[in-house]
Design an enzyme around this catalytic site. Structure first.
Site, PDB file in Angstrom:
ATOM      1  N   GLU A  37       4.146  16.720 -49.681  1.00 39.75           N
ATOM      2  CA  GLU A  37       3.265  15.580 -49.407  1.00 39.75           C
ATOM      3  C   GLU A  37       2.192  16.105 -48.457  1.00 39.75           C
ATOM      4  O   GLU A  37       2.515  16.590 -47.378  1.00 39.75           O
ATOM      5  CB  GLU A  37       4.114  14.510 -48.714  1.00 39.75           C
ATOM      6  N   ARG A  63      -7.030   4.717 -28.387  1.00 39.10           N
ATOM      7  CA  ARG A  63      -6.539   5.327 -29.614  1.00 39.10           C
ATOM      8  C   ARG A  63      -5.540   4.372 -30.243  1.00 39.10           C
ATOM      9  O   ARG A  63      -4.404   4.214 -29.763  1.00 39.10           O
ATOM     10  CB  ARG A  63      -5.911   6.687 -29.318  1.00 39.10           C
ATOM     11  N   ALA A  75     -15.200  15.003 -29.410  1.00 41.48           N
ATOM     12  CA  ALA A  75     -14.729  15.554 -30.683  1.00 41.48           C
ATOM     13  C   ALA A  75     -15.179  14.660 -31.815  1.00 41.48           C
ATOM     14  O   ALA A  75     -15.596  13.520 -31.589  1.00 41.48           O
ATOM     15  CB  ALA A  75     -13.207  15.655 -30.680  1.00 41.48           C
ATOM     16  N   GLU A  91     -21.846  15.861 -32.423  1.00 37.19           N
ATOM     17  CA  GLU A  91     -20.845  15.009 -31.780  1.00 37.19           C
ATOM     18  C   GLU A  91     -21.029  14.981 -30.261  1.00 37.19           C
ATOM     19  O   GLU A  91     -20.883  13.933 -29.634  1.00 37.19           O
ATOM     20  CB  GLU A  91     -19.426  15.491 -32.130  1.00 37.19           C
ATOM     21  N   GLU A  95     -21.726  11.380 -28.577  1.00 42.51           N
ATOM     22  CA  GLU A  95     -20.710  10.774 -27.707  1.00 42.51           C
ATOM     23  C   GLU A  95     -21.098  10.776 -26.232  1.00 42.51           C
ATOM     24  O   GLU A  95     -20.732   9.871 -25.493  1.00 42.51           O
ATOM     25  CB  GLU A  95     -19.355  11.492 -27.879  1.00 42.51           C
ATOM     26  N   PRO A 113       0.256  21.511 -39.265  1.00 40.64           N
ATOM     27  CA  PRO A 113       0.263  22.243 -40.536  1.00 40.64           C
ATOM     28  C   PRO A 113       1.421  21.915 -41.467  1.00 40.64           C
ATOM     29  O   PRO A 113       1.356  22.248 -42.643  1.00 40.64           O
ATOM     30  CB  PRO A 113       0.312  23.714 -40.094  1.00 40.64           C
ATOM     31  N   GLU A 118      -5.735  19.465 -41.619  1.00 28.61           N
ATOM     32  CA  GLU A 118      -6.790  19.327 -40.604  1.00 28.61           C
ATOM     33  C   GLU A 118      -6.938  20.583 -39.741  1.00 28.61           C
ATOM     34  O   GLU A 118      -6.001  21.027 -39.104  1.00 28.61           O
ATOM     35  CB  GLU A 118      -6.482  18.136 -39.679  1.00 28.61           C
ATOM     36  N   GLU A 137     -21.135   2.629 -33.835  1.00 25.90           N
ATOM     37  CA  GLU A 137     -21.070   1.187 -33.550  1.00 25.90           C
ATOM     38  C   GLU A 137     -19.695   0.712 -33.058  1.00 25.90           C
ATOM     39  O   GLU A 137     -19.614  -0.180 -32.219  1.00 25.90           O
ATOM     40  CB  GLU A 137     -21.387   0.407 -34.831  1.00 25.90           C
ATOM     41  N   GLU A 139     -17.370   2.592 -31.625  1.00 22.24           N
ATOM     42  CA  GLU A 139     -16.835   3.624 -30.740  1.00 22.24           C
ATOM     43  C   GLU A 139     -17.177   3.240 -29.303  1.00 22.24           C
ATOM     44  O   GLU A 139     -18.355   3.115 -28.956  1.00 22.24           O
ATOM     45  CB  GLU A 139     -17.508   4.956 -31.119  1.00 22.24           C
TER      46      GLU A 139
END
Lengths: 178, 178
Positions: A37, A63, A75, A91, A95, A113, A118, A137, A139
């Site tokens: 998966e 978060r 980030a 970024e 930010e 991993p 990612e 908007e 964030e």
């Protein structure tokens, strides 16, 4: 020993805004079969912006996955066609409203991993100039400057848990003090 | 400033073997609304097993998400009802056949807090005793002992990219040499 797993069948089971999930049948060493998966993610960057007084520009944001605010370094996700450095410049500016003259690679990390592709490219940014921030908007960020030494202590004391922030802080500290 | 995002609606869009995906409508600061895509993961542990000669026991395995072998420290997912230390003892024994007398917490990392709730608990394990390994049926591992110093250099040289391994190696090195 060849540990390669080969794709026999691949099925996309979810296509979201940020992530895509595929479930693949694979051949495994020794001739058997298994199922993998995989969460596909566009990858991204994280930037440790260090000013002339050895302060790091950090962003604190809510978060949702953890239901709390986390202190991290700036980030963001890679956009189509962008290379890591372009993404990092964009970024950091969006930010924090900061431009940087000097960019040093701190390598990459693979966040998870075992199930996700990612990759996060880490950068140290110096020679900072403040201009206007342009956050997304939806964030909401609190920008704080903290001494690099304090951040190292916060990582060691388990007060900063974000993986990219921990890795970049400890790598930068080692790079600068060797 | 209160940055809290509150759930208005939550929908599970995918239920897999390892991960679950939910897409939530949330209220954001300032009264607006947004959508958050969250990958739910059971969380896990990673163990840095350090022997009497300052070698770390590492595992190299094929990571299908990246299509290559990665050198990591032993790690695994939490099973229902398990606490992090129980999970760490089990995973270390299963993957490497090692028992450890001394367990020191190296804190936690959040692998990818922007979209995933995975928390990884890191441990330093010492006082190692070798017994028989019991890997999962579809798990093929190459075990190598490498000096902690070499691993630190490999992390710094971008040769070890796994986030949990990078974090645990740099934290352990700092903890032991301060």
């Amino acid at each position: 020993m060849d540990l390669t797993e080969r794709t026999i069948e691949s099925e996309t089971v979810y296509q979201g805004v940020v992530v895509k999930i595929k479930v693949d049948k694979v051949s495994i060493p020794g001739g058997g079969r298994s199922v993998r998966e995989v969460v596909e993610h566009p990858g991204g960057v994280a930037i440790l912006p260090l000013d002339e007084d050895d302060n790091v520009v950090t962003v604190t944001q809510y978060r949702y996955a953890f239901g709390k605010e986390l202190l991290e370094i700036p980030a963001g996700k890679m956009e189509p066609g962008e290379n890591p450095l372009e993404c990092a410049r964009r970024e950091l500016r969006e930010e924090t409203g900061i431009l940087a003259d000097e960019w040093v690679s701190l390598g990459s990390i693979y966040a998870s991993p075992g199930f996700c592709d990612e990759e996060l490219h880490l950068f140290l940014a110096r020679g900072l100039k403040q201009v206007q921030a342009q956050p997304d908007e939806d964030e909401f960020l609190i920008i704080k400057r903290l001494p690099l030494d304090s951040l190292v202590e916060m990582v060691m004391a388990d007060e900063v848990r974000d993986a990219k922030t921990a890795a970049a802080v400890l790598k930068a500290e080692r790079l600068l003090n060797r």
